[in-house]
Design an enzyme around this catalytic site. Structure first.
Site, PDB file in Angstrom:
ATOM      1  N   GLY A 197       0.813  -1.212   0.000  1.00  0.00           N
ATOM      2  CA  GLY A 197       0.000   0.000   0.000  1.00  0.00           C
ATOM      3  C   GLY A 197       0.842   1.256   0.000  1.00  0.00           C
ATOM      4  O   GLY A 197       1.946   1.285  -0.543  1.00  0.00           O
ATOM      5  N   GLY A 222       2.211   4.864   2.312  1.00  0.00           N
ATOM      6  CA  GLY A 222       2.523   5.371   3.642  1.00  0.00           C
ATOM      7  C   GLY A 222       3.998   5.187   3.935  1.00  0.00           C
ATOM      8  O   GLY A 222       4.758   4.650   3.118  1.00  0.00           O
ATOM      9  N   GLY A 223       4.423   5.624   5.125  1.00  0.00           N
ATOM     10  CA  GLY A 223       5.828   5.561   5.470  1.00  0.00           C
ATOM     11  C   GLY A 223       6.385   4.153   5.463  1.00  0.00           C
ATOM     12  O   GLY A 223       7.478   3.902   4.925  1.00  0.00           O
ATOM     13  N   ILE A 224       5.663   3.195   6.076  1.00  0.00           N
ATOM     14  CA  ILE A 224       6.156   1.816   6.132  1.00  0.00           C
ATOM     15  C   ILE A 224       6.205   1.177   4.741  1.00  0.00           C
ATOM     16  O   ILE A 224       7.246   0.640   4.338  1.00  0.00           O
ATOM     17  CB  ILE A 224       5.323   0.971   7.116  1.00  0.00           C
ATOM     18  N   GLU A 266      -4.118  -4.191  -4.778  1.00  0.00           N
ATOM     19  CA  GLU A 266      -5.315  -3.368  -4.948  1.00  0.00           C
ATOM     20  C   GLU A 266      -4.952  -1.964  -5.396  1.00  0.00           C
ATOM     21  O   GLU A 266      -5.677  -1.316  -6.120  1.00  0.00           O
ATOM     22  CB  GLU A 266      -6.122  -3.312  -3.648  1.00  0.00           C
ATOM     23  N   GLY A 290      -8.927  -3.305   1.500  1.00  0.00           N
ATOM     24  CA  GLY A 290      -8.675  -4.667   1.035  1.00  0.00           C
ATOM     25  C   GLY A 290      -7.781  -5.464   1.959  1.00  0.00           C
ATOM     26  O   GLY A 290      -7.224  -6.487   1.538  1.00  0.00           O
TER      27      GLY A 290
END
Length: 449
Positions: free
Chosen positions: A212, A214-216, A235, A333
């Site tokens: 996905g 984001g930072g991580i 997704e 998801g």
């Protein structure tokens, strides 16, 4: 030859089609129609009880002001964003619990849209017109909507795949110069990088990855450049994936399904990424109901899903979308991809989170550190991923595998990756909850068990 002008209407004419009590569904994220939403506030004095159903709202608009929402609109959303959280005290915004691959199907079961509208690219010579940045639920909602309106912009990418309506399926089109909505790329911090390194160590050459934003996730992508022949079935298409494709890390050569293709349900990120997917034969936009179907995900061997969570309890329950009863995002998801990856041959599902969070104590005003691995989820917290479906859990202190483990084993393993200053208290909490015997000693397991 299709007759383009026969279906062309102005934004004002489109607004005139909206009546009291209508349910309007707009495209997800970058598919939100900027011209129509940017003008929607103009009818706030005329209409009442109009429901706007959305997901990952990105387009700013006056219709989302407290005054206009409370006067005319209800907002139902599959995924909350800061724009919607700003309206949390109005009682006019409500979350739709869902698994993303069933979002359109279940919404149609509940109530059909009176109007479905999405940003779209310039029609092809046949009249086939493509949703700009994905087809998560757009086609499914359009199939049962009373009216289907597409906002055509030359600045919308033309992406290949199962993301279109044929001309005879479209009722009206409006024209704009709008751009797809964007979200900024989060720069990884030290914790992100530590977690990203641990996750990257679980990814092998030739794996098929879902990641996905984001930072991580961005940190994970930064450590994948050493890998070879990765595939993508995800997704969400992100800038991190784009960069790995440009670097030749992602080839899709070892996939069992859609070989050589980067498959996604929607794209959300930067304008550079939208330009990258434009007429790119290596990118394939699939229907959300198929891309996120766990059994479809499992067609590729070595599928690795990478998701983040807000907090996890000692039994493995993950809350990834709320802080207590406050909805801050959505399930999206996460369950789809986590269970799909585990159905895959040699697949792995990874849930990542920081071990702690710093927050201000409302009573004392002091900054305090709290554990994000907790004995029980806070009251009202949503269980986004069942403990039955949790596999790997990763913090900046390591990675542990919960697949097939008992509650006692889960407690021991999760305590081993909690912040060191929190482990004794978590042990005491586990004894109090009956998860560990009173005489047990605090486990000190190595990461990766």
């Amino acid at each position: 030859m299709f007759d383009y002008r026969s279906k062309l209407i102005s934004v004002d004419q489109a607004l005139a089609l909206i009546n009291d009590g209508d349910n309007i569904t707009v495209g997800l994220g970058a598919n939100e129609p900027p011209a129509l939403l940017g003008s929607l506030h103009q009818i706030a004095d005329r209409v009442r009880d109009v429901t706007i159903t959305n997901c990952l709202a990105t387009v700013p608009g006056e219709y989302l002001s407290v005054e206009n929402v409370t006067k005319a609109f209800w907002i139902d959303s599959w995924f909350s964003t800061p724009q919607l959280r700003a309206l949390s005290g109005t009682g006019r915004v409500s979350y739709i619990p869902n698994h993303l691959h069933l979002a359109g199907t279940r919404r149609n079961f509940h109530k059909r849209a009176n109007i479905m509208i999405s940003l779209a690219s310039t029609p092809e010579a046949s009249g086939r017109t493509r949703f700009a940045c994905g087809n998560t639920y757009e086609e499914k909602i359009a199939s049962q909507a009373d009216l289907r309106i597409l906002e055509i912009s030359p600045n919308a990418p033309h992406s290949f795949g199962q993301n279109y309506l044929d001309w005879d399926q479209i009722d009206y089109v409006i024209e704009s110069q709008g751009y797809p909505g964007t979200i900024p790329a989060a720069k990884p911090n030290e914790k992100d990088l530590a977690i990203g390194r641990a996750i990257a160590d679980l990814v092998e050459d030739g794996d098929c990855v879902q990641v996905g934003i984001g930072g991580i996730p961005n940190a994970v992508c930064s450590y994948l450049y050493e890998k070879r022949d990765l595939g993508i079935h995800t997704e969400m298409m992100t800038a991190g994936i784009m960069d790995l494709m440009k670097a030749g890390v992602i080839t899709g050569a070892r996939k069992q399904a859609d070989v050589g293709k980067t498959v996604f349900a929607f794209a959300l990120g930067s304008q550079e990424m939208y330009q990258f997917i434009d007429k790119n034969p290596d990118c394939f936009t699939g229907r959300g109901e198929e891309v996120n179907n766990p059994w479809v995900i499992a067609r590729n061997d070595n599928q690795v899903s990478i998701n983040t969570t807000v907090e996890v309890d000692l039994t493995g329950q993950c809350c990834s979308e709320s802080i207590g009863t406050l909805q801050i995002s959505g399930t999206g998801g996460q369950s789809d991809t986590a269970t799909g990856a585990q159905r895959s041959k040699n697949g792995r599902s990874i849930i990542a989170l920081y071990s702690t969070l710093e927050k201000v104590n409302k009573e004392t005003g002091e900054l305090e550190t709290i554990s994000k691995i907790v004995p029980t989820l806070r009251p009202g917290a949503a269980v986004s991923l069942s403990r039955n479906d949790v596999d790997w859990v990763v913090t900046e202190y390591g990675a542990v595998n919960l697949r097939g483990t008992s509650i006692r084993e889960r407690v021991e393993r999760l305590i081993s990756i909690a912040h060191p200053s929190m482990r004794d208290q978590l042990y005491a909490d586990a004894v109090r909850c009956g998860y560990l015997p009173v005489a047990a000693s605090v486990p000190r397991l190595a990461a990766g068990v």
